[in-house]
Scaffold this motif. Structure first.
Motif, PDB file in Angstrom:
ATOM      1  N   LEU A 180      36.787  47.696  45.622  1.00 57.79           N
ATOM      2  CA  LEU A 180      36.742  47.164  44.646  1.00 57.79           C
ATOM      3  C   LEU A 180      34.935  47.018  45.312  1.00 57.79           C
ATOM      4  CD1 LEU A 180      39.746  44.907  44.669  1.00 57.79           C
ATOM      5  CD2 LEU A 180      39.111  46.095  42.605  1.00 57.79           C
ATOM      6  N   PRO A 181      34.179  46.420  44.000  1.00 56.07           N
ATOM      7  CA  PRO A 181      33.406  45.864  43.864  1.00 56.07           C
ATOM      8  C   PRO A 181      33.111  44.485  44.394  1.00 56.07           C
ATOM      9  CG  PRO A 181      34.121  46.314  41.433  1.00 56.07           C
ATOM     10  CD  PRO A 181      34.854  46.245  42.223  1.00 56.07           C
ATOM     11  N   LEU A 182      32.248  43.991  45.501  1.00 55.05           N
ATOM     12  CA  LEU A 182      32.352  42.923  45.840  1.00 55.05           C
ATOM     13  C   LEU A 182      33.263  42.430  46.419  1.00 55.05           C
ATOM     14  CD1 LEU A 182      30.561  40.923  42.606  1.00 55.05           C
ATOM     15  CD2 LEU A 182      29.155  41.584  44.660  1.00 55.05           C
ATOM     16  N   LEU A 183      33.992  43.421  47.629  1.00 54.04           N
ATOM     17  CA  LEU A 183      34.719  43.251  48.356  1.00 54.04           C
ATOM     18  C   LEU A 183      34.890  42.256  49.418  1.00 54.04           C
ATOM     19  CD1 LEU A 183      39.000  43.604  48.343  1.00 54.04           C
ATOM     20  CD2 LEU A 183      37.553  45.720  49.517  1.00 54.04           C
ATOM     21  N   ARG A 184      33.906  42.698  49.551  1.00 53.94           N
ATOM     22  CA  ARG A 184      33.842  42.298  51.193  1.00 53.94           C
ATOM     23  C   ARG A 184      32.909  40.607  50.796  1.00 53.94           C
ATOM     24  NH1 ARG A 184      32.339  42.818  56.380  1.00 53.94           N
ATOM     25  NH2 ARG A 184      30.062  41.095  57.337  1.00 53.94           N
ATOM     26  N   VAL A 185      32.287  40.536  50.266  1.00 52.99           N
ATOM     27  CA  VAL A 185      32.044  38.351  50.066  1.00 52.99           C
ATOM     28  C   VAL A 185      32.926  38.045  49.172  1.00 52.99           C
ATOM     29  CG1 VAL A 185      30.338  37.535  48.533  1.00 52.99           C
ATOM     30  CG2 VAL A 185      29.539  39.772  49.262  1.00 52.99           C
ATOM     31  N   LEU A 186      34.045  38.855  48.436  1.00 52.97           N
ATOM     32  CA  LEU A 186      35.028  37.928  47.258  1.00 52.97           C
ATOM     33  C   LEU A 186      36.263  38.155  48.042  1.00 52.97           C
ATOM     34  CD1 LEU A 186      33.427  38.085  44.286  1.00 52.97           C
ATOM     35  CD2 LEU A 186      32.703  36.624  45.159  1.00 52.97           C
ATOM     36  N   GLY A 187      36.834  39.303  49.023  1.00 48.51           N
ATOM     37  CA  GLY A 187      38.002  39.684  49.075  1.00 48.51           C
ATOM     38  C   GLY A 187      39.066  40.574  48.385  1.00 48.51           C
ATOM     39  N   PRO A 188      40.104  40.250  48.522  1.00 48.40           N
ATOM     40  CA  PRO A 188      40.659  41.427  47.065  1.00 48.40           C
ATOM     41  C   PRO A 188      41.561  40.829  46.394  1.00 48.40           C
ATOM     42  CG  PRO A 188      42.073  41.194  49.888  1.00 48.40           C
ATOM     43  CD  PRO A 188      40.557  40.825  49.622  1.00 48.40           C
ATOM     44  N   GLN A 189      41.360  39.465  46.749  1.00 51.03           N
ATOM     45  CA  GLN A 189      42.133  38.103  45.393  1.00 51.03           C
ATOM     46  C   GLN A 189      40.980  38.018  43.870  1.00 51.03           C
ATOM     47  OE1 GLN A 189      44.071  35.731  49.060  1.00 51.03           O
ATOM     48  NE2 GLN A 189      45.081  35.228  47.093  1.00 51.03           N
ATOM     49  N   VAL A 190      39.655  38.093  43.681  1.00 52.48           N
ATOM     50  CA  VAL A 190      38.864  37.300  43.395  1.00 52.48           C
ATOM     51  C   VAL A 190      38.052  39.179  43.405  1.00 52.48           C
ATOM     52  CG1 VAL A 190      36.856  35.888  43.015  1.00 52.48           C
ATOM     53  CG2 VAL A 190      38.897  34.936  44.895  1.00 52.48           C
ATOM     54  N   ALA A 191      37.399  39.332  43.599  1.00 53.85           N
ATOM     55  CA  ALA A 191      37.087  40.816  43.678  1.00 53.85           C
ATOM     56  C   ALA A 191      37.270  41.289  41.886  1.00 53.85           C
ATOM     57  CB  ALA A 191      36.435  41.958  44.514  1.00 53.85           C
ATOM     58  N   PRO A 192      38.975  41.163  41.773  1.00 55.63           N
ATOM     59  CA  PRO A 192      38.796  42.619  40.667  1.00 55.63           C
ATOM     60  C   PRO A 192      38.834  41.616  39.608  1.00 55.63           C
ATOM     61  CG  PRO A 192      40.966  42.236  42.013  1.00 55.63           C
ATOM     62  CD  PRO A 192      39.675  41.192  42.756  1.00 55.63           C
ATOM     63  N   VAL A 193      37.715  40.678  39.483  1.00 51.79           N
ATOM     64  CA  VAL A 193      37.689  39.436  38.707  1.00 51.79           C
ATOM     65  C   VAL A 193      36.258  40.637  37.979  1.00 51.79           C
ATOM     66  CG1 VAL A 193      36.313  37.990  37.264  1.00 51.79           C
ATOM     67  CG2 VAL A 193      38.362  37.798  38.945  1.00 51.79           C
ATOM     68  N   PHE A 194      35.566  40.818  38.639  1.00 54.23           N
ATOM     69  CA  PHE A 194      34.284  41.604  38.466  1.00 54.23           C
ATOM     70  C   PHE A 194      34.583  43.256  38.351  1.00 54.23           C
ATOM     71  CE2 PHE A 194      33.248  38.241  40.325  1.00 54.23           C
ATOM     72  CZ  PHE A 194      31.171  37.908  39.888  1.00 54.23           C
ATOM     73  N   ALA A 195      35.825  43.880  38.908  1.00 52.35           N
ATOM     74  CA  ALA A 195      36.105  44.709  37.931  1.00 52.35           C
ATOM     75  C   ALA A 195      36.419  45.333  36.423  1.00 52.35           C
ATOM     76  CB  ALA A 195      37.113  45.290  38.890  1.00 52.35           C
ATOM     77  N   ASP A 196      36.737  44.423  36.414  1.00 49.68           N
ATOM     78  CA  ASP A 196      37.824  44.181  35.410  1.00 49.68           C
ATOM     79  C   ASP A 196      37.058  43.358  34.244  1.00 49.68           C
ATOM     80  OD1 ASP A 196      40.425  44.442  36.325  1.00 49.68           O
ATOM     81  OD2 ASP A 196      40.542  42.710  36.151  1.00 49.68           O
ATOM     82  N   LEU A 197      35.591  43.129  34.725  1.00 52.83           N
ATOM     83  CA  LEU A 197      34.728  43.040  33.811  1.00 52.83           C
ATOM     84  C   LEU A 197      33.917  43.623  33.229  1.00 52.83           C
ATOM     85  CD1 LEU A 197      33.246  40.268  31.991  1.00 52.83           C
ATOM     86  CD2 LEU A 197      31.868  40.672  34.776  1.00 52.83           C
ATOM     87  N   HIS A 198      33.751  44.134  34.018  1.00 53.23           N
ATOM     88  CA  HIS A 198      32.997  45.527  33.806  1.00 53.23           C
ATOM     89  C   HIS A 198      33.177  46.642  32.837  1.00 53.23           C
ATOM     90  CE1 HIS A 198      28.854  45.034  35.284  1.00 53.23           C
ATOM     91  NE2 HIS A 198      29.541  44.129  36.211  1.00 53.23           N
ATOM     92  N   ARG A 199      35.092  47.372  33.091  1.00 49.28           N
ATOM     93  CA  ARG A 199      35.586  47.715  32.780  1.00 49.28           C
ATOM     94  C   ARG A 199      35.469  47.611  31.318  1.00 49.28           C
ATOM     95  NH1 ARG A 199      39.607  47.274  37.258  1.00 49.28           N
ATOM     96  NH2 ARG A 199      39.202  48.920  38.614  1.00 49.28           N
ATOM     97  N   ALA A 200      35.346  46.057  30.714  1.00 50.57           N
ATOM     98  CA  ALA A 200      35.723  45.489  29.598  1.00 50.57           C
ATOM     99  C   ALA A 200      34.423  45.612  28.520  1.00 50.57           C
ATOM    100  CB  ALA A 200      35.658  43.515  29.579  1.00 50.57           C
ATOM    101  N   HIS A 201      33.703  45.959  29.388  1.00 53.70           N
ATOM    102  CA  HIS A 201      32.156  46.551  29.263  1.00 53.70           C
ATOM    103  C   HIS A 201      31.806  47.956  29.030  1.00 53.70           C
ATOM    104  CE1 HIS A 201      31.544  41.694  28.964  1.00 53.70           C
ATOM    105  NE2 HIS A 201      31.201  42.383  28.134  1.00 53.70           N
ATOM    106  N   ASP A 202      33.951  48.548  29.261  1.00 53.70           N
ATOM    107  CA  ASP A 202      33.183  50.001  29.326  1.00 53.70           C
ATOM    108  C   ASP A 202      32.369  50.988  30.546  1.00 53.70           C
ATOM    109  OD1 ASP A 202      34.443  50.120  26.877  1.00 53.70           O
ATOM    110  OD2 ASP A 202      32.829  49.718  25.462  1.00 53.70           O
TER     111      ASP A 202
END
Length: 412
Positions: A180-202
């Motif tokens: 996941l993006p930012l996995l080391r910084v945010l961990g598996p619970q919060v990092a998906p937020v940024f994955a979903d954000l960028h997917r939402a913008h194609d």
């Protein structure tokens, strides 16, 4: 400190400029020499991947001070000047042109440089890194002509550049070796937020894969060959795989170096007349009781005042909690505190991850170590208070948005 003293600052970025400012504000009337290898006067770096890169801010807005501030405060600003070495015995800074500059106290604010990829094709044209204002200028020009950008690394720089490119209408592929993006910084619970954000913008997000090579034709990058053998086509490549502290001068001078110049809480190095601040400093943090190196704007902004005070003989310690922020599309975020992947045992979310309006907390044994507010504002003070309390909190109240953070309270 006597007015005949000379203080030399090596590194003319934000930290160096703020150190010169702090020395004057704290009453130092001796000579200050601020040396930088760039041609531009000191500027702030966050806009280079945010508003300046997106064309929302003018170039003049990135500079720390107006051009006339330096002469008006009697700062000897030497731009485009390379420091070759330090002579600790003679208390001299040796410049690349052979000049020897004596000092009584020396501050290293040499910052960091992007890590380079040791793979085939990394030296091709249209392979970009982002650290200096000229890098941001080149990317802005690229956005006007390119149709597809490949980004290596889904850290803060990679994601901010991806957001700027998508805002400019450029198709973006992000390749990240982690799951996941930012996995080391945010961990598996919060990092998906940024994955979903960028997917939402194609954004085409490729996770869990490495890079074999940057492919090229006629010397220009054409895309990426991934570890699985597949090829990603692109007009250009942005490499964002972290930064390394610029410790060459310190290492060659025999200072203690370990992932940065090792300094105490006053930012003093193993040499009592040499200090370090900003990205290059691995400083002892009294509250955290460990040495940490933080590559974020707030350290470069705030550490120099402590270094200046210590250089002037005062009892000073840098104790501010780490802080950083990001802006990507319609998401604004602030992160306060410090933890490592193995340092926490619980994540508590107040709000809704799916709507990207929440505050998340990283805890250990019920104590808040760090907090991140996303699209929710004016809570940083309360997050700091929870961290500084160092007592287990009431988890149910921490997670309840109807309970003001200031009233969360300790665990019963």
């Amino acid at each position: 400190m006597a007015s005949q003293s000379t203080f030399v600052i090596v590194g003319a970025g934000l930290a160096g400029a703020k150190a010169a400012e702090a020395l004057r504000e704290q009453g130092f009337d001796g000579r200050i020499v601020l040396i930088g290898d760039e041609a531009s006067r000191p500027y702030e770096r966050p806009p280079l991947s945010k508003e300046y890169l997106q064309g929302k801010a003018e170039r003049d807005s990135v500079f720390v001070h107006d051009a006339d501030w330096y002469p008006s405060h009697d700062i000897d600003l030497r731009l485009g000047t390379v420091v070759q070495s330090l002579d600790r015995d003679r208390h001299e800074v040796i410049l690349a042109d052979g000049d020897h500059l004596p000092y009584h106290k020396l501050l290293l604010t040499t910052g960091a440089e992007p890590r380079r990829l040791p793979i085939p094709g990394a030296d091709a044209e249209r392979v970009y890194y982002l650290r200096r204002v000229e890098d941001s200028d080149r990317l802005r020009d690229l956005f006007a002509t390119a149709s597809r950008l490949a980004v290596i690394g889904a850290g803060w720089i990679g994601l901010e550049v991806a957001a700027a490119a998508r805002t400019a209408g450029v198709a973006v592929i992000v390749v990240e070796v982690a799951a996941l993006p930012l996995l080391r910084v945010l961990g598996p619970q919060v990092a998906p937020v940024f994955a979903d954000l960028h997917r939402a913008h194609d954004v085409d997000l490729r996770r869990g894969t490495g890079i074999q090579e940057i492919t090229s034709s006629s010397g220009k990058a054409t895309g990426l060959r991934l570890a699985d053998g597949s090829h990603v086509e692109a007009d250009a490549v942005l490499v964002g795989v972290g930064a390394a502290p610029n410790t060459r001068l310190a290492t060659e001078a025999g200072l203690e170096v370990d992932n940065g110049v090792v300094v105490d809480a006053s930012l003093r190095s193993s040499d009592p007349d040499i200090y370090a601040a900003g990205d290059v400093a691995r400083a002892y943090h009294p509250f955290l009781d460990k040495h940490i190196r933080v590559e974020h704007w707030a350290n470069a902004l705030n550490q120099p005042a402590t270094a200046a005070a210590a250089m002037l003989g005062q009892d000073a310690r840098f104790e501010a909690l780490p802080y950083f922020y990001t802006d990507q599309y319609d998401l604004g975020m602030e992160y306060t505190g410090y933890t490592e992947p193995e340092g926490y045992d619980q994540v508590v979310v107040r709000g809704d991850l799916s709507t990207r309006e929440f505050v998340s907390f990283w805890l250990h044994q019920g104590r808040v170590l760090a907090g991140m507010n996303v699209n929710i504002w004016d809570v940083t003070h309360d997050i700091k208070a929870l961290i500084h309390a160092q007592t287990p909190v009431d988890i149910a109240r921490l997670a309840d948005p109807s309970v003001p953070l200031a009233e969360v309270g300790t665990r019963a």
